[in-house]
Design a protein around this motif. Structure first.
Motif, short mmCIF file in Angstrom:
data_model
loop_
_atom_site.label_atom_id
_atom_site.label_comp_id
_atom_site.label_asym_id
_atom_site.label_seq_id
_atom_site.Cartn_x
_atom_site.Cartn_y
_atom_site.Cartn_z
N VAL A 151 0.79 -1.34 0.08
CA VAL A 151 0.09 -0.06 -0.03
C VAL A 151 0.83 1.33 -0.07
N SER A 152 1.41 1.74 -1.22
CA SER A 152 2.19 2.82 -1.30
C SER A 152 2.13 3.04 -3.03
N ALA A 153 2.81 4.11 -3.28
CA ALA A 153 2.96 4.66 -4.70
C ALA A 153 4.16 5.58 -4.69
N GLY A 193 -5.85 8.23 -5.29
CA GLY A 193 -7.30 9.08 -5.62
C GLY A 193 -7.08 10.39 -5.61
N LEU A 194 -7.41 10.86 -6.84
CA LEU A 194 -7.32 12.28 -6.97
C LEU A 194 -8.34 13.14 -6.41
N GLY A 195 -9.43 12.33 -6.08
CA GLY A 195 -10.80 12.92 -5.25
C GLY A 195 -10.57 13.37 -3.87
N GLY A 196 -9.45 13.06 -3.47
CA GLY A 196 -9.20 13.58 -1.97
C GLY A 196 -8.71 12.58 -1.11
N ALA A 197 -9.17 11.35 -1.30
CA ALA A 197 -8.83 10.22 -0.29
C ALA A 197 -7.18 9.80 -0.43
N GLY A 198 -6.81 9.92 -1.54
CA GLY A 198 -5.20 9.63 -1.54
C GLY A 198 -4.73 8.15 -1.51
N PHE A 199 -5.91 7.43 -1.88
CA PHE A 199 -5.60 5.69 -1.57
C PHE A 199 -4.86 5.38 -2.98
N PRO A 200 -3.75 4.58 -2.81
CA PRO A 200 -2.95 4.22 -4.04
C PRO A 200 -4.01 3.39 -5.12
N ALA A 201 -3.95 3.92 -6.33
CA ALA A 201 -5.02 3.19 -7.33
C ALA A 201 -4.61 1.90 -7.73
N HIS A 202 -3.60 1.27 -7.76
CA HIS A 202 -3.20 0.09 -8.24
C HIS A 202 -3.83 -1.02 -6.98
N LEU A 224 -6.20 25.33 7.65
CA LEU A 224 -4.69 25.62 7.70
C LEU A 224 -4.23 26.64 8.72
N ARG A 225 -3.13 26.46 9.46
CA ARG A 225 -2.74 27.44 10.16
C ARG A 225 -1.78 28.49 9.57
N GLY A 226 -1.62 28.16 8.16
CA GLY A 226 -0.72 29.24 7.30
C GLY A 226 -1.04 28.63 5.97
N THR A 227 0.02 29.13 5.02
CA THR A 227 0.07 28.80 3.70
C THR A 227 1.50 28.18 3.34
N ASP A 228 2.42 27.97 4.24
CA ASP A 228 3.71 27.52 3.75
C ASP A 228 3.72 25.93 3.91
N TYR A 229 2.86 25.38 2.82
CA TYR A 229 2.74 23.94 2.84
C TYR A 229 2.67 23.47 1.60
N PRO A 230 3.45 22.52 1.19
CA PRO A 230 3.59 21.90 -0.21
C PRO A 230 2.17 21.13 -0.64
N VAL A 231 1.88 21.41 -2.03
CA VAL A 231 0.86 20.51 -2.50
C VAL A 231 1.00 19.15 -2.70
N LEU A 232 0.23 18.44 -2.12
CA LEU A 232 0.32 16.90 -2.39
C LEU A 232 -0.71 16.37 -3.45
N LYS A 233 -0.42 15.16 -4.04
CA LYS A 233 -1.23 14.62 -4.94
C LYS A 233 -2.72 14.77 -4.84
N ASN A 234 -3.13 14.39 -3.48
CA ASN A 234 -4.60 14.35 -3.32
C ASN A 234 -5.36 15.53 -2.87
#
Length: 446
Positions: free
Chosen positions: A72-74, A136-145, A341-351
């Motif tokens: 369970v990873s990608a 999952g790009l809808g928000g869940a972030g579960f590995p698609a495979h 969020l407590r601020g905006t200094d966060y990186p964008v993730l896949k989900n």
């Protein structure tokens, strides 16, 4: 294809929120390459990746920079070309900590040599989807495979493509339908054919007539053997896009507690995920960017953007003209299931699919209610899609009564927020639901 399907059965509960789809008519624009990206090694549900690069390495867009031998990873790929300047621990928007690879962009956007995957059966499809890095790009972030690796002897007859996008404000799935219909169709046929799924239902809320029209056109083509792909319009109601809700609406089947969609013969994929599958199988380019809706009363120029994974949220907001007013609340994701969020200094993730910022008192539906005593009105139970009684779970959580929490069905909650949204007493019921799950998990470990 003959006509458009209506829901087989309406799910229980749900609430009618304001749609607020302010960016629906705005095509997705690609943002200028940021000077730096911070690519977290925890981009999905499951085991984090281990960095495959070291400080000083030169990378191209699409070079693999992180992977894991856990199922369970990608894998994770460089989203810009340039030099690795650091590998460090960072705090993510969720509050979790993760190792991250920091890449300083060279501004040249040089891509790796992509190879179109050889897909000819189920096994090779699963291998390709894993190698693509898709979650999952809808928000869940579960590995698609993992989702597509169906249990043996499981009778799967329906693939449901979730294009409901029921969360207020977010419009990137809607734009995916309008701008990438060919990719959607390619992805649908690949998954349905290689997994031997007989029927495909693309489910869209009825407040998106343009998307319904576009999807109906691609599903009505002569090359749709056996009329496999159908469009279904769902009544606009939150959380219509939740996996259990959409399965019940599309097929009439109800997922029992503790069971999965495959147990009732279904697979559900987000429309952006299936479109990405279509693109990856044609190009071999892995997941290195994603679309985000940037909106809210505090944003100067709301829009839909395509951004490299790891881009700073502050950089994205600055591209949108920054804040026109001091934000009272900043949310990653939608206002119902996203998190503050407590601020905006966060990186964008896949989900991640949205960044919303709201000024004080300008959006009444997002205002924090002053908590008062429960009046036993029963709204939280009435609007709960799972038929739970959240106030009971709140009470049992405070008492840390594990057995009563289990009996009350706390683990069944999908944390949609319908209870808190409808509560006149302003109870933070979703937080109590999360606390209840933590109490149960901790007790089960002991």
């Amino acid at each position: 294809m003959k006509g458009i399907l209506k829901p087989v059965k309406k799910g229980r509960g749900g609430v009618h929120t304001g749609h607020c789809k302010n960016t629906a008519k705005m095509p997705v624009k690609r943002i200028p390459t940021p000077p730096e990206v911070v690519i977290a090694m925890q981009q999905h549900i499951g085991a984090p990746c281990t960095p495959l690069v070291k400080v000083g390495d030169e990378v191209k867009i699409g070079d693999k920079i992180g992977d894991s031998d856990k199922y369970v990873s990608a894998p994770i790929y460089a989203s810009v070309s340039g030099k690795v300047t650091a590998i460090k621990e960072v705090v993510l928007a969720t509050g979790n900590k993760s190792q991250a690879v920091v890449i300083e962009s060279d501004g040249q956007d040089i891509e790796a040599d992509f190879k179109v995957p050889d897909v000819h059966d189920t096994e090779s499809l699963l291998k390709a989807v894993r190698e693509s890095g898709l979650v999952g790009l809808g928000g869940a972030g579960f590995p698609a495979h993992v989702k597509l690796n169906l249990p043996q002897n499981t009778d799967i007859d329906t693939l449901i493509i979730n294009a409901a996008e029921c969360e207020p404000y977010i419009t990137v799935d809607y734009r995916e339908c309008l701008e990438h219909k060919e990719d959607i169709l390619k992805g649908v046929y690949a998954v349905a054919d290689y997994l031997n799924i007989e029927s495909v239902i693309i489910a869209v809320e009825d407040n998106k007539p343009k998307a319904i029209e576009v999807l109906h056109e691609i599903a009505s083509r002569d090359d749709d053997d056996g009329d496999k792909v159908k469009i279904m319009t769902l009544k606009a109601c939150y959380p219509q896009g939740a996996e259990k809700m959409i399965i019940q609406s599309a097929t009439g089947r109800r997922i029992p507690p503790g069971k999965l969609p495959s147990d009732v013969g279904c697979v559900v994929m987000n429309v952006a995920s299936i479109a990405f599958v279509g693109r990856y199988l044609a190009t071999g380019k892995p997941l290195v960017s994603r679309s985000l809706t940037i909106d809210g009363s505090a944003i100067a120029n709301p829009q839909n953007l395509r951004v490299p994974i790891g881009t700073s949220m502050q950089y994205i907001i600055d591209y949108c003209g920054g804040f026109k007013e001091e934000p009272e609340k900043i949310v990653c994701g939608g206002p119902m299931m996203g998190f503050a969020l407590r601020g905006t200094d966060y990186p964008v993730l896949k989900n991640n699919n949205a960044i919303l910022a709201f000024s004080k008192n300008s959006d009444k539906e997002l205002a924090v209610k002053k908590e008062t005593d429960c009046i036993r009105c029963g709204r939280c139970h009435y609007y709960c899609p799972m038929g739970l009684t959240p106030t009971n779970i709140e009470r049992f959580s405070k008492a840390r009564d594990v057995e009563k929490l289990k009996h009350a069905g706390a683990m069944v909650c999908m944390e949609c927020g319908s209870c808190a949204y409808s509560c006149p007493a302003g109870k933070p019921l979703v937080q109590y639901m999360r606390l209840a799950k933590t109490i149960i998990r901790e007790a089960d470990v002991k």
